[in-house]
Write a protein that holds these residues in place. Structure first.
Motif, PDB file in Angstrom:
ATOM      1  N   TYR A 254      25.000   7.706 -19.469  1.00 56.37           N
ATOM      2  CA  TYR A 254      24.503   9.025 -18.562  1.00 56.37           C
ATOM      3  C   TYR A 254      25.460  10.698 -18.860  1.00 56.37           C
ATOM      4  CZ  TYR A 254      20.752  10.736 -15.338  1.00 56.37           C
ATOM      5  OH  TYR A 254      19.416  11.839 -14.977  1.00 56.37           O
ATOM      6  N   VAL A 255      25.951  10.013 -19.534  1.00 56.80           N
ATOM      7  CA  VAL A 255      26.832  11.400 -19.373  1.00 56.80           C
ATOM      8  C   VAL A 255      26.738  12.283 -20.840  1.00 56.80           C
ATOM      9  CG1 VAL A 255      29.762  12.322 -19.210  1.00 56.80           C
ATOM     10  CG2 VAL A 255      28.327  10.333 -17.849  1.00 56.80           C
ATOM     11  N   THR A 256      26.923  13.025 -20.705  1.00 58.86           N
ATOM     12  CA  THR A 256      26.583  13.501 -22.309  1.00 58.86           C
ATOM     13  C   THR A 256      26.647  15.100 -22.425  1.00 58.86           C
ATOM     14  OG1 THR A 256      25.208  14.036 -24.626  1.00 58.86           O
ATOM     15  CG2 THR A 256      24.401  14.247 -22.479  1.00 58.86           C
ATOM     16  N   GLY A 257      27.510  16.059 -23.434  1.00 62.35           N
ATOM     17  CA  GLY A 257      27.409  16.859 -23.443  1.00 62.35           C
ATOM     18  C   GLY A 257      28.898  17.335 -22.558  1.00 62.35           C
ATOM     19  N   GLN A 258      29.744  16.836 -22.072  1.00 64.96           N
ATOM     20  CA  GLN A 258      31.093  17.450 -21.353  1.00 64.96           C
ATOM     21  C   GLN A 258      32.046  16.887 -21.756  1.00 64.96           C
ATOM     22  OE1 GLN A 258      29.737  18.388 -18.240  1.00 64.96           O
ATOM     23  NE2 GLN A 258      27.562  18.008 -18.784  1.00 64.96           N
ATOM     24  N   SER A 259      33.291  17.544 -21.816  1.00 63.15           N
ATOM     25  CA  SER A 259      33.967  17.349 -21.906  1.00 63.15           C
ATOM     26  C   SER A 259      35.345  17.635 -20.839  1.00 63.15           C
ATOM     27  CB  SER A 259      34.511  19.162 -22.329  1.00 63.15           C
ATOM     28  OG  SER A 259      34.226  20.477 -21.680  1.00 63.15           O
ATOM     29  N   LEU A 260      35.771  16.478 -21.226  1.00 66.77           N
ATOM     30  CA  LEU A 260      36.867  15.535 -20.573  1.00 66.77           C
ATOM     31  C   LEU A 260      38.806  16.060 -20.333  1.00 66.77           C
ATOM     32  CD1 LEU A 260      37.384  13.281 -17.520  1.00 66.77           C
ATOM     33  CD2 LEU A 260      37.394  11.886 -19.768  1.00 66.77           C
ATOM     34  N   VAL A 261      39.089  16.549 -20.013  1.00 70.24           N
ATOM     35  CA  VAL A 261      40.320  17.637 -19.766  1.00 70.24           C
ATOM     36  C   VAL A 261      41.527  16.005 -19.734  1.00 70.24           C
ATOM     37  CG1 VAL A 261      41.777  19.289 -18.929  1.00 70.24           C
ATOM     38  CG2 VAL A 261      40.283  19.623 -19.028  1.00 70.24           C
ATOM     39  N   VAL A 262      42.611  15.908 -20.216  1.00 70.57           N
ATOM     40  CA  VAL A 262      44.118  14.616 -19.773  1.00 70.57           C
ATOM     41  C   VAL A 262      45.021  15.275 -20.487  1.00 70.57           C
ATOM     42  CG1 VAL A 262      44.124  12.460 -21.102  1.00 70.57           C
ATOM     43  CG2 VAL A 262      41.709  13.224 -21.237  1.00 70.57           C
ATOM     44  N   ASP A 263      45.312  15.689 -19.753  1.00 68.15           N
ATOM     45  CA  ASP A 263      46.668  16.422 -19.171  1.00 68.15           C
ATOM     46  C   ASP A 263      47.845  16.724 -18.664  1.00 68.15           C
ATOM     47  OD1 ASP A 263      45.043  18.585 -17.487  1.00 68.15           O
ATOM     48  OD2 ASP A 263      45.599  20.116 -18.262  1.00 68.15           O
ATOM     49  N   GLY A 264      47.243  15.596 -17.261  1.00 64.70           N
ATOM     50  CA  GLY A 264      48.121  14.672 -16.252  1.00 64.70           C
ATOM     51  C   GLY A 264      48.071  16.136 -15.146  1.00 64.70           C
ATOM     52  N   GLY A 265      47.286  17.137 -15.198  1.00 65.79           N
ATOM     53  CA  GLY A 265      47.210  18.238 -14.451  1.00 65.79           C
ATOM     54  C   GLY A 265      48.150  19.822 -15.350  1.00 65.79           C
ATOM     55  N   GLN A 266      48.275  19.698 -16.505  1.00 65.86           N
ATOM     56  CA  GLN A 266      48.681  21.104 -16.847  1.00 65.86           C
ATOM     57  C   GLN A 266      47.988  22.187 -16.765  1.00 65.86           C
ATOM     58  OE1 GLN A 266      49.854  20.155 -21.077  1.00 65.86           O
ATOM     59  NE2 GLN A 266      50.375  22.494 -21.845  1.00 65.86           N
ATOM     60  N   LEU A 267      47.003  22.248 -16.470  1.00 71.02           N
ATOM     61  CA  LEU A 267      46.077  23.399 -16.156  1.00 71.02           C
ATOM     62  C   LEU A 267      46.497  24.119 -14.914  1.00 71.02           C
ATOM     63  CD1 LEU A 267      43.143  22.548 -18.117  1.00 71.02           C
ATOM     64  CD2 LEU A 267      44.536  24.122 -18.881  1.00 71.02           C
ATOM     65  N   LEU A 268      46.845  23.514 -14.120  1.00 72.67           N
ATOM     66  CA  LEU A 268      46.679  23.525 -12.455  1.00 72.67           C
ATOM     67  C   LEU A 268      47.151  24.234 -12.075  1.00 72.67           C
ATOM     68  CD1 LEU A 268      45.751  19.731 -11.249  1.00 72.67           C
ATOM     69  CD2 LEU A 268      44.611  22.029 -11.774  1.00 72.67           C
ATOM     70  N   PRO A 269      48.708  24.015 -12.530  1.00 65.24           N
ATOM     71  CA  PRO A 269      49.364  25.669 -10.944  1.00 65.24           C
ATOM     72  C   PRO A 269      48.686  26.630 -11.914  1.00 65.24           C
ATOM     73  CG  PRO A 269      50.353  23.644 -12.790  1.00 65.24           C
ATOM     74  CD  PRO A 269      49.645  24.172 -13.416  1.00 65.24           C
ATOM     75  N   GLU A 270      49.206  28.201 -11.197  1.00 69.93           N
ATOM     76  CA  GLU A 270      49.251  29.405 -11.577  1.00 69.93           C
ATOM     77  C   GLU A 270      50.403  29.452 -11.738  1.00 69.93           C
ATOM     78  OE1 GLU A 270      49.547  31.505  -7.095  1.00 69.93           O
ATOM     79  OE2 GLU A 270      47.978  29.944  -7.477  1.00 69.93           O
ATOM     80  N   SER A 271      51.453  28.746 -11.598  1.00 63.55           N
ATOM     81  CA  SER A 271      52.845  29.639 -12.420  1.00 63.55           C
ATOM     82  C   SER A 271      53.800  28.021 -12.345  1.00 63.55           C
ATOM     83  CB  SER A 271      53.473  30.508 -11.016  1.00 63.55           C
ATOM     84  OG  SER A 271      53.698  29.627 -10.182  1.00 63.55           O
ATOM     85  N   PHE A 272      55.202  28.312 -13.297  1.00 59.34           N
ATOM     86  CA  PHE A 272      55.384  27.540 -13.523  1.00 59.34           C
ATOM     87  C   PHE A 272      55.808  26.989 -11.997  1.00 59.34           C
ATOM     88  CE2 PHE A 272      59.909  25.883 -14.370  1.00 59.34           C
ATOM     89  CZ  PHE A 272      59.708  24.761 -15.284  1.00 59.34           C
ATOM     90  N   ASP A 273      56.447  27.838 -10.962  1.00 58.75           N
ATOM     91  CA  ASP A 273      56.998  27.814  -9.952  1.00 58.75           C
ATOM     92  C   ASP A 273      56.766  26.445  -9.007  1.00 58.75           C
ATOM     93  OD1 ASP A 273      59.316  29.000 -10.537  1.00 58.75           O
ATOM     94  OD2 ASP A 273      58.240  30.541  -8.965  1.00 58.75           O
ATOM     95  N   ALA A 274      55.021  26.311  -9.204  1.00 51.91           N
ATOM     96  CA  ALA A 274      54.623  26.103  -8.740  1.00 51.91           C
ATOM     97  C   ALA A 274      54.583  23.873  -8.949  1.00 51.91           C
ATOM     98  CB  ALA A 274      52.995  26.413  -8.803  1.00 51.91           C
ATOM     99  N   VAL A 275      54.906  23.723  -9.976  1.00 46.18           N
ATOM    100  CA  VAL A 275      55.341  22.348 -10.523  1.00 46.18           C
ATOM    101  C   VAL A 275      55.767  21.904  -9.293  1.00 46.18           C
ATOM    102  CG1 VAL A 275      55.202  21.141 -12.873  1.00 46.18           C
ATOM    103  CG2 VAL A 275      54.879  22.693 -13.447  1.00 46.18           C
ATOM    104  N   GLY A 276      57.150  22.409  -9.308  1.00 45.95           N
ATOM    105  CA  GLY A 276      58.269  21.840  -8.200  1.00 45.95           C
ATOM    106  C   GLY A 276      58.594  20.196  -9.108  1.00 45.95           C
ATOM    107  N   HIS A 277      59.164  20.137  -9.820  1.00 41.87           N
ATOM    108  CA  HIS A 277      60.109  19.295 -10.612  1.00 41.87           C
ATOM    109  C   HIS A 277      61.485  19.352 -10.317  1.00 41.87           C
ATOM    110  CE1 HIS A 277      56.701  17.317 -12.074  1.00 41.87           C
ATOM    111  NE2 HIS A 277      56.536  17.749 -13.480  1.00 41.87           N
TER     112      HIS A 277
END
Length: 277
Positions: A254-277
C-alpha cells in the motif's frame, strides 16, 4: 584500498545475516548491480531467498559478482550485460531475465553515474551523459520490465535516487543533482499510471554510503562526511538494500509514489555544530 580485492564480497556490509523480509520465490532485476549500492541491494535479496539478476554495462566484474551472490542464498543468480542508455539493449536484457526466471516481480532501477563538473565549464556531452544514464536509463528500465511486472500481479519498482538534488546540493554535481530530482518527478507520475496494473513505484534516497566510489575520494573526505552525520557513521550498501527490500515486500503493498531517505540523519542538523560528535 587494494583494487585487487573483490568488491563483490560486500566488504562494506555490516549485516551478514538473513534478510528481514522473506523474498523466497521473488524474481528480482537490479540494474547497476555488480558493484557498490547495486551489489548491496542484490545481496540483501539473495540472502532473502530471491532469484536475483544483476545488469551491468560491462562483463568486467559481473562474473565475480554473480559468483559471490550465489553463495548468499538458495535462489538462482543471473548476470546480464546491458547499457541502460539504450532502450533496445535494456529491453533485450529484461526479456533475457524474464525468460531465465520465468518472470520479473521486482525491478531495482539502480544504475547511475556521478561524475564531477563545474557548472561554468560543464560541456553538453557531460550533461547529456549524466541525464542519459540516470534519467533515461531509469525510464528505459521501467518500460522494459512493464509486461513482466504486470504479469507478476504484484510488481514492485524501486528507484535509487539520492538526497543530492531532491534535498541538498553539492559543488560540481549540478547535473547529478538535477538527474536525481528528475527521477522523483518520474516516479510520482509512474506510480499513478501503473497503480491499475498492481505495480508500486517508490524510491530510496541514500545519503553518504561507503562504496568504492566514495572510498576513492580519500580518508580526509570520508572523515568530513562522517562528521556531518548524526549517526556517526557512513551508511553501507546493505543499509540501502534493506530499505529497498521493504519497499519491494508484500508488506509494502500500500506504499507507492514515496521516497525513503536513508542517510543516518544527515539531513537533520541545521549546522555542523548541531551534530555534536
Amino acid at each position: 584500498m587494494r583494487r585487487s580485492d573483490p568488491w563483490h564480497t560486500n566488504r562494506f556490509s555490516r549485516t551478514k545475516g538473513r534478510a528481514m523480509f522473506d523474498m523466497s520465490g521473488k524474481k528480482v532485476l537490479v540494474t547497476g548491480g555488480s558493484r557498490g549500492i547495486g551489489l548491496g541491494i542484490a545481496s540483501v535479496f539473495a540472502r532473502g531467498g530471491a532469484d536475483v539478476a544483476i545488469a551491468a554495462r560491462s562483463k568486467t566484474g559481473l562474473d565475480d559478482a554473480t559468483t559471490a551472490l550465489a553463495r548468499l542464498g538458495p535462489g538462482r543468480i543471473h548476470g546480464v550485460v546491458a547499457d541502460v542508455t539504450s532502450a533496445e539493449w535494456t529491453r533485450d536484457a529484461a526479456r533475457d531475465v524474464a525468460a531465465t526466471f520465468g518472470g520479473i516481480d521486482v525491478l531495482c532501477a539502480n544504475a547511475g553515474i556521478f561524475p564531477e563538473a563545474d557548472l561554468a565549464d560543464m560541456t553538453e556531452d557531460e550533461l547529456t551523459t549524466v541525464l542519459d544514464v540516470n534519467v533515461k536509463g531509469t525510464v528505459f528500465a521501467v518500460q522494459a520490465c512493464l509486461d513482466a511486472l504486470t504479469a507478476s500481479g504484484a510488481g514492485r519498482i524501486v528507484i535509487t535516487s539520492s538526497i543530492t538534488g531532491p534535498y541538498t546540493g553539492f559543488p560540481r554535481w549540478s547535473h547529478y543533482g538535477a538527474s536525481k530530482a528528475a527521477q522523483l518527478g518520474f516516479m510520482r507520475t509512474a506510480a499513478i499510471e501503473l497503480a491499475p496494473r498492481g505495480i508500486t513505484v517508490n524510491a530510496v534516497l541514500p545519503g553518504n554510503v561507503l562504496t568504492e566510489g566514495l572510498a576513492d575520494m580519500g580518508d580526509e573526505y570520508l572523515a568530513s562526511m562522517t562528521a556531518a552525520i548524526p549517526a556517526g557513521t557512513l551508511g553501507t550498501p546493505d543499509d540501502i538494500g534493506h530499505a529497498v527490500a521493504f519497499l519491494a515486500s508484500d508488506e509494502a503493498r500500500y506504499v507507492t509514489g514515496q521516497s525513503l531517505v536513508v542517510d543516518g540523519g544527515q539531513l537533520l542538523p541545521e549546522s555542523f555544530d548541531a551534530v555534536g560528535h
